[in-house]
Design a protein around this motif. Sequence first.
Motif, PDB file in Angstrom:
ATOM      1  N   ARG A  29       0.932  -1.223  -0.012  1.00  0.00           N
ATOM      2  CA  ARG A  29       0.144   0.044  -0.037  1.00  0.00           C
ATOM      3  C   ARG A  29       0.818   1.135  -0.064  1.00  0.00           C
ATOM      4  O   ARG A  29       0.586   2.109  -0.821  1.00  0.00           O
ATOM      5  CB  ARG A  29      -0.874  -0.054   1.267  1.00  0.00           C
ATOM      6  CG  ARG A  29      -2.143  -0.992   1.019  1.00  0.00           C
ATOM      7  CD  ARG A  29      -2.898  -0.931   2.160  1.00  0.00           C
ATOM      8  NE  ARG A  29      -3.588   0.367   2.425  1.00  0.00           N
ATOM      9  CZ  ARG A  29      -4.165   0.951   3.483  1.00  0.00           C
ATOM     10  NH1 ARG A  29      -4.292   0.159   4.613  1.00  0.00           N
ATOM     11  NH2 ARG A  29      -4.849   2.034   3.543  1.00  0.00           N
ATOM     12  N   ASP A  32       2.273   1.623  -3.324  1.00  0.00           N
ATOM     13  CA  ASP A  32       1.169   2.239  -4.381  1.00  0.00           C
ATOM     14  C   ASP A  32       0.941   3.479  -4.247  1.00  0.00           C
ATOM     15  O   ASP A  32       0.541   4.528  -5.183  1.00  0.00           O
ATOM     16  CB  ASP A  32      -0.054   1.432  -4.122  1.00  0.00           C
ATOM     17  CG  ASP A  32      -0.169   0.002  -4.610  1.00  0.00           C
ATOM     18  OD1 ASP A  32       0.769  -0.224  -5.598  1.00  0.00           O
ATOM     19  OD2 ASP A  32      -0.861  -0.999  -4.316  1.00  0.00           O
ATOM     20  N   TYR A  33       0.770   4.122  -2.946  1.00  0.00           N
ATOM     21  CA  TYR A  33       0.698   5.564  -2.528  1.00  0.00           C
ATOM     22  C   TYR A  33       1.693   6.311  -3.073  1.00  0.00           C
ATOM     23  O   TYR A  33       1.461   7.372  -3.775  1.00  0.00           O
ATOM     24  CB  TYR A  33       0.749   5.770  -1.077  1.00  0.00           C
ATOM     25  CG  TYR A  33       0.852   7.213  -0.583  1.00  0.00           C
ATOM     26  CD1 TYR A  33      -0.165   7.975  -0.735  1.00  0.00           C
ATOM     27  CD2 TYR A  33       2.214   7.640   0.042  1.00  0.00           C
ATOM     28  CE1 TYR A  33      -0.096   9.231  -0.190  1.00  0.00           C
ATOM     29  CE2 TYR A  33       2.112   8.873   0.198  1.00  0.00           C
ATOM     30  CZ  TYR A  33       1.207   9.752   0.089  1.00  0.00           C
ATOM     31  OH  TYR A  33       1.362  11.151   0.583  1.00  0.00           O
ATOM     32  N   SER A  36       1.077   6.852  -6.928  1.00  0.00           N
ATOM     33  CA  SER A  36       0.088   7.513  -7.291  1.00  0.00           C
ATOM     34  C   SER A  36       0.199   8.926  -6.871  1.00  0.00           C
ATOM     35  O   SER A  36      -0.789   9.850  -7.374  1.00  0.00           O
ATOM     36  CB  SER A  36      -1.009   6.882  -6.857  1.00  0.00           C
ATOM     37  OG  SER A  36      -1.254   6.891  -5.414  1.00  0.00           O
ATOM     38  N   THR A  37       1.063   9.702  -6.167  1.00  0.00           N
ATOM     39  CA  THR A  37       1.273  10.779  -5.740  1.00  0.00           C
ATOM     40  C   THR A  37       2.523  11.382  -6.049  1.00  0.00           C
ATOM     41  O   THR A  37       3.522  10.877  -6.240  1.00  0.00           O
ATOM     42  CB  THR A  37       1.079  10.984  -4.135  1.00  0.00           C
ATOM     43  OG1 THR A  37       2.128  10.217  -3.522  1.00  0.00           O
ATOM     44  CG2 THR A  37      -0.070  10.432  -3.672  1.00  0.00           C
TER      45      THR A  37
END
Length: 78
Positions: A29, A32-33, A36-37
């Motif tokens: 997670r 992924d964070y 995506s940022t």
Amino acid sequence: MTDFADEARSRVARLLRMADTMDARLRARIVDYVASTPDPPLMGPQGIRTRGCPKCRATMWLQPGLWICAVCGRMEDE
């Protein structure tokens, strides 16, 4: 570890180190964070200030006197 060596690490490596967990789901997670940022800009004298972009709802970063969206590039005066 020296500050220089820590600064040379990637953003994902720093966040994983701060999380201090071996839970594979949580680590995934975090990865992924980060993917995506957008990366925050360099720290200025005002610190880092953010808000949501009214056009694309992504993150806007405050630069000296100017808000800039990290995704669509929209700019607004402070």
